[in-house]
Design a protein around this motif. Structure first.
Motif, PDB file in Angstrom:
ATOM      1  N   SER A 125       0.855  -1.171   0.000  1.00 57.42           N
ATOM      2  CA  SER A 125       0.000   0.000   0.000  1.00 57.42           C
ATOM      3  C   SER A 125       0.897   1.229   0.000  1.00 57.42           C
ATOM      4  CB  SER A 125      -0.909   0.005   1.238  1.00 57.42           C
ATOM      5  OG  SER A 125      -1.759   1.135   1.236  1.00 57.42           O
ATOM      6  N   VAL A 126       0.362   2.367  -0.456  1.00 59.16           N
ATOM      7  CA  VAL A 126       1.155   3.586  -0.504  1.00 59.16           C
ATOM      8  C   VAL A 126       0.396   4.734   0.147  1.00 59.16           C
ATOM      9  CG1 VAL A 126       2.421   2.923  -2.586  1.00 59.16           C
ATOM     10  CG2 VAL A 126       0.290   4.192  -2.810  1.00 59.16           C
ATOM     11  N   ALA A 127       1.147   5.612   0.792  1.00 60.57           N
ATOM     12  CA  ALA A 127       0.648   6.909   1.245  1.00 60.57           C
ATOM     13  C   ALA A 127       1.604   7.953   0.684  1.00 60.57           C
ATOM     14  CB  ALA A 127       0.600   6.979   2.769  1.00 60.57           C
ATOM     15  N   ARG A 128       1.176   9.199   0.657  1.00 64.45           N
ATOM     16  CA  ARG A 128       2.031  10.247   0.103  1.00 64.45           C
ATOM     17  C   ARG A 128       2.269  11.344   1.138  1.00 64.45           C
ATOM     18  NH1 ARG A 128      -0.296  12.525  -5.281  1.00 64.45           N
ATOM     19  NH2 ARG A 128      -2.279  12.335  -4.171  1.00 64.45           N
ATOM     20  N   LEU A 129       3.446  11.945   1.040  1.00 65.51           N
ATOM     21  CA  LEU A 129       3.810  13.099   1.851  1.00 65.51           C
ATOM     22  C   LEU A 129       3.960  14.305   0.932  1.00 65.51           C
ATOM     23  CD1 LEU A 129       6.658  11.543   4.061  1.00 65.51           C
ATOM     24  CD2 LEU A 129       4.191  11.548   4.502  1.00 65.51           C
ATOM     25  N   ALA A 130       3.643  15.494   1.452  1.00 66.11           N
ATOM     26  CA  ALA A 130       3.818  16.723   0.680  1.00 66.11           C
ATOM     27  C   ALA A 130       4.353  17.812   1.594  1.00 66.11           C
ATOM     28  CB  ALA A 130       2.498  17.156   0.045  1.00 66.11           C
ATOM     29  N   TRP A 131       5.307  18.578   1.078  1.00 63.83           N
ATOM     30  CA  TRP A 131       5.837  19.717   1.831  1.00 63.83           C
ATOM     31  C   TRP A 131       6.485  20.693   0.861  1.00 63.83           C
ATOM     32  CZ3 TRP A 131       8.334  15.083   1.390  1.00 63.83           C
ATOM     33  CH2 TRP A 131       9.676  15.083   1.027  1.00 63.83           C
ATOM     34  N   ARG A 132       6.783  21.887   1.347  1.00 66.56           N
ATOM     35  CA  ARG A 132       7.477  22.883   0.533  1.00 66.56           C
ATOM     36  C   ARG A 132       8.837  23.186   1.144  1.00 66.56           C
ATOM     37  NH1 ARG A 132       4.784  25.078  -3.604  1.00 66.56           N
ATOM     38  NH2 ARG A 132       2.503  24.996  -3.614  1.00 66.56           N
ATOM     39  N   ASN A 133       9.825  23.271   0.284  1.00 63.75           N
ATOM     40  CA  ASN A 133      11.170  23.635   0.700  1.00 63.75           C
ATOM     41  C   ASN A 133      11.346  25.141   0.477  1.00 63.75           C
ATOM     42  OD1 ASN A 133      14.425  23.511  -0.715  1.00 63.75           O
ATOM     43  ND2 ASN A 133      13.945  23.427   1.457  1.00 63.75           N
ATOM     44  N   LEU A 134      10.869  25.911   1.460  1.00 64.94           N
ATOM     45  CA  LEU A 134      10.919  27.369   1.377  1.00 64.94           C
ATOM     46  C   LEU A 134      11.453  27.938   2.681  1.00 64.94           C
ATOM     47  CD1 LEU A 134       7.417  28.099  -0.226  1.00 64.94           C
ATOM     48  CD2 LEU A 134       9.625  28.074  -1.393  1.00 64.94           C
ATOM     49  N   VAL A 135      12.191  29.025   2.586  1.00 64.86           N
ATOM     50  CA  VAL A 135      12.634  29.772   3.767  1.00 64.86           C
ATOM     51  C   VAL A 135      11.802  31.042   3.823  1.00 64.86           C
ATOM     52  CG1 VAL A 135      14.546  30.964   4.887  1.00 64.86           C
ATOM     53  CG2 VAL A 135      14.955  28.825   3.667  1.00 64.86           C
ATOM     54  N   THR A 136      10.865  31.071   4.756  1.00 66.38           N
ATOM     55  CA  THR A 136       9.953  32.200   4.879  1.00 66.38           C
ATOM     56  C   THR A 136      10.201  33.016   6.139  1.00 66.38           C
ATOM     57  OG1 THR A 136       8.334  30.774   5.982  1.00 66.38           O
ATOM     58  CG2 THR A 136       8.152  30.994   3.597  1.00 66.38           C
ATOM     59  N   PRO A 171      15.333   5.974   6.975  1.00 66.01           N
ATOM     60  CA  PRO A 171      16.158   7.076   6.472  1.00 66.01           C
ATOM     61  C   PRO A 171      15.439   7.832   5.363  1.00 66.01           C
ATOM     62  CG  PRO A 171      17.433   5.043   6.627  1.00 66.01           C
ATOM     63  CD  PRO A 171      16.004   4.668   6.823  1.00 66.01           C
ATOM     64  N   ASP A 172      15.455   9.145   5.428  1.00 63.71           N
ATOM     65  CA  ASP A 172      14.786   9.965   4.429  1.00 63.71           C
ATOM     66  C   ASP A 172      15.295  11.391   4.563  1.00 63.71           C
ATOM     67  OD1 ASP A 172      13.130  10.533   2.338  1.00 63.71           O
ATOM     68  OD2 ASP A 172      11.280  10.546   3.490  1.00 63.71           O
ATOM     69  N   HIS A 173      15.115  12.192   3.518  1.00 64.87           N
ATOM     70  CA  HIS A 173      15.499  13.600   3.574  1.00 64.87           C
ATOM     71  C   HIS A 173      14.263  14.450   3.371  1.00 64.87           C
ATOM     72  CE1 HIS A 173      18.089  17.165   1.972  1.00 64.87           C
ATOM     73  NE2 HIS A 173      17.770  17.297   3.247  1.00 64.87           N
ATOM     74  N   ILE A 174      13.851  15.138   4.423  1.00 65.20           N
ATOM     75  CA  ILE A 174      12.676  16.001   4.400  1.00 65.20           C
ATOM     76  C   ILE A 174      13.156  17.431   4.618  1.00 65.20           C
ATOM     77  CG2 ILE A 174      10.397  16.448   5.386  1.00 65.20           C
ATOM     78  CD1 ILE A 174      10.494  13.748   4.180  1.00 65.20           C
ATOM     79  N   ASP A 175      13.352  18.176   3.538  1.00 65.41           N
ATOM     80  CA  ASP A 175      13.893  19.536   3.620  1.00 65.41           C
ATOM     81  C   ASP A 175      12.756  20.552   3.656  1.00 65.41           C
ATOM     82  OD1 ASP A 175      13.165  18.846   1.061  1.00 65.41           O
ATOM     83  OD2 ASP A 175      14.826  19.883   0.075  1.00 65.41           O
ATOM     84  N   LEU A 176      12.284  20.825   4.847  1.00 65.35           N
ATOM     85  CA  LEU A 176      11.095  21.644   5.038  1.00 65.35           C
ATOM     86  C   LEU A 176      11.377  23.143   5.008  1.00 65.35           C
ATOM     87  CD1 LEU A 176       9.559  19.538   7.903  1.00 65.35           C
ATOM     88  CD2 LEU A 176       8.419  19.959   5.738  1.00 65.35           C
ATOM     89  N   GLY A 177      12.635  23.547   4.969  1.00 69.48           N
ATOM     90  CA  GLY A 177      12.924  24.968   5.098  1.00 69.48           C
ATOM     91  C   GLY A 177      12.422  25.475   6.433  1.00 69.48           C
ATOM     92  N   THR A 178      11.747  26.622   6.421  1.00 71.06           N
ATOM     93  CA  THR A 178      11.157  27.143   7.668  1.00 71.06           C
ATOM     94  C   THR A 178       9.638  27.047   7.662  1.00 71.06           C
ATOM     95  OG1 THR A 178      11.125  29.411   6.770  1.00 71.06           O
ATOM     96  CG2 THR A 178      13.077  28.734   8.026  1.00 71.06           C
ATOM     97  N   THR A 179       9.068  26.291   6.718  1.00 71.64           N
ATOM     98  CA  THR A 179       7.605  26.202   6.619  1.00 71.64           C
ATOM     99  C   THR A 179       7.002  25.420   7.782  1.00 71.64           C
ATOM    100  OG1 THR A 179       7.793  24.221   5.253  1.00 71.64           O
ATOM    101  CG2 THR A 179       7.711  26.337   4.112  1.00 71.64           C
ATOM    102  N   GLY A 180       7.669  24.365   8.211  1.00 71.21           N
ATOM    103  CA  GLY A 180       7.207  23.591   9.365  1.00 71.21           C
ATOM    104  C   GLY A 180       5.922  22.824   9.143  1.00 71.21           C
ATOM    105  N   LYS A 181       5.561  22.530   7.882  1.00 67.17           N
ATOM    106  CA  LYS A 181       4.301  21.848   7.593  1.00 67.17           C
ATOM    107  C   LYS A 181       4.548  20.628   6.718  1.00 67.17           C
ATOM    108  CE  LYS A 181       1.473  26.068   7.728  1.00 67.17           C
ATOM    109  NZ  LYS A 181       0.575  26.955   6.921  1.00 67.17           N
ATOM    110  N   LEU A 182       3.894  19.524   7.083  1.00 66.32           N
ATOM    111  CA  LEU A 182       3.978  18.284   6.312  1.00 66.32           C
ATOM    112  C   LEU A 182       2.576  17.713   6.162  1.00 66.32           C
ATOM    113  CD1 LEU A 182       5.885  16.059   5.068  1.00 66.32           C
ATOM    114  CD2 LEU A 182       5.740  14.932   7.303  1.00 66.32           C
ATOM    115  N   GLY A 183       2.165  17.428   4.932  1.00 67.63           N
ATOM    116  CA  GLY A 183       0.861  16.827   4.677  1.00 67.63           C
ATOM    117  C   GLY A 183       0.993  15.350   4.415  1.00 67.63           C
ATOM    118  N   VAL A 184       0.036  14.556   4.892  1.00 70.09           N
ATOM    119  CA  VAL A 184       0.068  13.103   4.750  1.00 70.09           C
ATOM    120  C   VAL A 184      -1.259  12.635   4.166  1.00 70.09           C
ATOM    121  CG1 VAL A 184       0.392  10.894   5.924  1.00 70.09           C
ATOM    122  CG2 VAL A 184       1.575  12.934   6.777  1.00 70.09           C
TER     123      VAL A 184
END
Length: 202
Positions: A125-136, A171-184
């Motif tokens: 089965s699969v799930a997806r993650l979404a985030w933005r790599n932004l420095v705000t 192990p994974d690389h989640i480069d969130l910048g300063t957004t601090g938000k992750l969608g699942v």
């Protein structure tokens, strides 16, 4: 059909198996940190978690998380996995994890809950993650996740719930910048077409 075979690992920590998508090299942690380095074996829970490479478009990241039933009994997942982002020392980062991606972008299928997904041995089965790599916000350091702690939130056909006990560190690389938000997204059957690309609209 994906299936991880071999000896079972009692640790509940699974490294990413070799596959046709390359993954970032495991980070170097501090001397006092125990880095997850277990072989690609089937854990005692009978499920193996792994992260595919993220698709990127204009700062938006979309990534698949796969759950493989590598055990001998049927396994059912329902709803969303529980996800925590960890740094290179395996310490939790300050990240707001939400069901769906509406706080990040409009993504097809991210807000849809498909209901229980029953997996026979060898199925996934699969799930997806979404985030933005932004420095705000220049006043706070950028969040650079190096691991994910994932709890599938499923159960085997004997009725044993894995909440909390089925956690795996991947192990994974989640480069969130300063957004601090992750969608699942919720667990679903994998798409049968070509690898997805982020269909994002601001």
């Amino acid at each position: 059909m994906l299936c991880a075979c071999g000896a079972r690992s009692p640790s509940g920590v699974a490294a990413v198996p070799d596959e046709d998508t390359s993954r970032p090299a495991a980070p170097t942690a501090s001397p006092h940190t125990t880095v997850p380095t277990a072989p690609a074996a089937c854990p005692d829970s009978g499920v193996l978690l792994r992260a595919a490479e993220a698709d990127a478009a204009m700062g938006l990241r979309v990534q698949r998380i796969e759950l493989v039933n590598c055990g001998t009994r049927a396994y059912t997942v329902n709803g969303h996995p529980s996800v925590q982002v960890l740094d290179e020392d395996l310490e939790p980062l300050e990240v707001t994890v939400s069901h769906g991606a509406s706080a990040i972008a409009t993504l097809d299928g991210f807000e849809t809950a498909t209901g229980p997904v029953r997996l026979k041995p060898g199925e996934r089965s699969v799930a997806r993650l979404a985030w933005r790599n932004l420095v705000t916000d220049v006043t706070r350091p950028a969040a650079d996740g190096r691991y994910l702690r994932i709890v599938p939130n499923g159960e085997d056909n004997a009725g044993g719930n894995d909440s909390g006990g089925g956690a795996q560190t991947v192990p994974d690389h989640i480069d969130l910048g300063t957004t601090g938000k992750l969608g699942v997204s919720a667990w679903d059957h994998p798409a049968q077409d070509s690898p997805e690309s982020p269909d994002a609209r601001p």
